[in-house]
Write an enzyme that holds these catalytic residues in place. Structure first.
Site, PDB file in Angstrom:
ATOM      1  N   GLU A   1       0.860  -1.187   0.000  1.00 17.54           N
ATOM      2  CA  GLU A   1       0.000   0.000   0.000  1.00 17.54           C
ATOM      3  C   GLU A   1       0.887   1.225   0.000  1.00 17.54           C
ATOM      4  O   GLU A   1       1.892   1.277   0.727  1.00 17.54           O
ATOM      5  CB  GLU A   1      -0.897   0.002   1.239  1.00 17.54           C
ATOM      6  CG  GLU A   1      -1.740   1.268   1.407  1.00 17.54           C
ATOM      7  CD  GLU A   1      -2.596   1.240   2.667  1.00 17.54           C
ATOM      8  OE1 GLU A   1      -2.959   0.136   3.113  1.00 17.54           O
ATOM      9  OE2 GLU A   1      -2.894   2.320   3.211  1.00 17.54           O
TER      10      GLU A   1
ATOM     11  N   GLU B   1      -2.529  11.937   2.993  1.00 18.10           N
ATOM     12  CA  GLU B   1      -3.347  11.396   4.079  1.00 18.10           C
ATOM     13  C   GLU B   1      -3.126  12.186   5.363  1.00 18.10           C
ATOM     14  O   GLU B   1      -2.029  12.665   5.639  1.00 18.10           O
ATOM     15  CB  GLU B   1      -2.992   9.925   4.306  1.00 18.10           C
ATOM     16  CG  GLU B   1      -3.846   9.219   5.344  1.00 18.10           C
ATOM     17  CD  GLU B   1      -3.479   7.750   5.506  1.00 18.10           C
ATOM     18  OE1 GLU B   1      -4.388   6.957   5.818  1.00 18.10           O
ATOM     19  OE2 GLU B   1      -2.291   7.406   5.336  1.00 18.10           O
TER      20      GLU B   1
END
Length: 315
Positions: A147, A152
């Protein structure tokens, strides 16, 4: 009012949300390093994504809706000049026992291994208490195919956090980057899935400062040797990107350089790209009381998100 907004061809139309997403692969000519593989923008943008409606794997207070429902509710829409809008329900007061606030999670139908991924984003949902927005990618059989979290953060954060999550035996050195190394072990099975992460060194990289600056461009280069992430504020986008001839070798030191004791090709393959906005959950909810800008607004993150729909107009 906008949330995720991307804008096309890196034009002067900058007050909207997600303008354009370009994916480039190795060039077959000597004139440039990369050539265009895929361009996602405008009216066809959402045709390239699946709308994920299952339970949130991060246990957020969120109700992800289908493409049809998102369009009906106005949670997604094409905008002028090739931009697109992705938002959340900002009008419904909820019970804390409800499924959660309606939002969107989209995952690209196409997947990639290696490439240069360039996203021009004019506005993002960050910096709002209770929110957890992300632009990221992941492969099948998580975390074995990896990932990559490009953009974020949670709650009132102002600094972007870039992270890898993998299976065992992948660590990074944290050198050759301008960002600050937080954790070096990428193994999702240790440290409560913290992954290996760095925070941005640019104050306008996330949330309210990002939006006040009319966003900018995130570029992620993924090769067999490394994964690097750059952020360019709106006023500092390299000319080679604007001309459609991106050359990462000319961009200087990246914000994050994921390189170290890690076999990239073993840990990362076949990634789908994801945009989503969740609420509370394993990160934003768990640090609610520690956030000075949010902890005093309600007893819990879910209490706040459920009872204050107007707070999410810009999410």
């Amino acid at each position: 009012m906008t949330s995720w907004i991307m804008t096309p061809s890196f034009s002067k139309f900058r007050h909207i949300v997600l303008s354009i997403l370009l994916i480039l692969g190795p060039s077959t000519t000597a004139a440039s390093i990369y050539s265009l593989d895929t361009k996602l923008a405008g009216l066809s943008f959402f045709d390239n994504f699946n709308f994920i409606t299952g339970p949130d794997p991060t246990h957020g207070f969120v109700d992800y809706v289908s493409a049809a429902k998102a369009a009906t509710l106005g949670l997604v829409a094409p905008l002028p000049n090739g931009a697109v809008y992705i938002g959340v329900d900002h009008w419904t007061t909820l019970s804390t026992s409800a499924t959660g606030r309606k939002s969107v999670r989209i995952s690209s139908k196409k997947s990639w291994t290696h490439g240069l991924f360039i996203a021009d984003i004019a506005h993002m949902p960050g910096g709002i208490c209770g929110t957890w927005p992300a632009f990221w990618s992941f492969g099948p059989d998580w975390p074995n195919s990896g990932e990559i979290d490009v953009l974020e953060g949670v709650n009132s954060n102002h600094d972007n956090q870039m992270t890898l999550h993998t299976s065992s035996n992948c660590t990074i050195a944290g050198t050759g980057q301008t960002g600050t190394l937080l954790t070096e072990n990428c193994d999702a099975n240790v440290n409560y899935n913290a992954g290996c992460s760095s925070t941005s060194s640019t104050s306008s990289s996330y949330g309210a400062p990002f939006n006040a600056n009319l966003g900018g461009v995130y570029a992620t280069e993924w090769t067999a040797q490394y994964i690097k992430i750059w952020f360019f504020p709106r006023s500092s986008i390299p000319l080679d990107i604007s001309l459609g001839l991106p050359d990462p070798e000319s961009w200087g030191t990246p914000q994050a350089n994921f390189q170290g004791s890690c076999d990239i090709d073993r840990h990362f393959k076949d990634h789908n790209l994801v945009f989503d906005t969740t609420f509370c959950g394993d990160w934003a909810g768990n640090v609610w009381r520690q956030d000075e800008g949010c902890g005093g607004k309600a007893e819990t993150c879910v209490d706040y998100v459920a009872g204050n729909p107007g707070a999410f107009v810009d999410a």
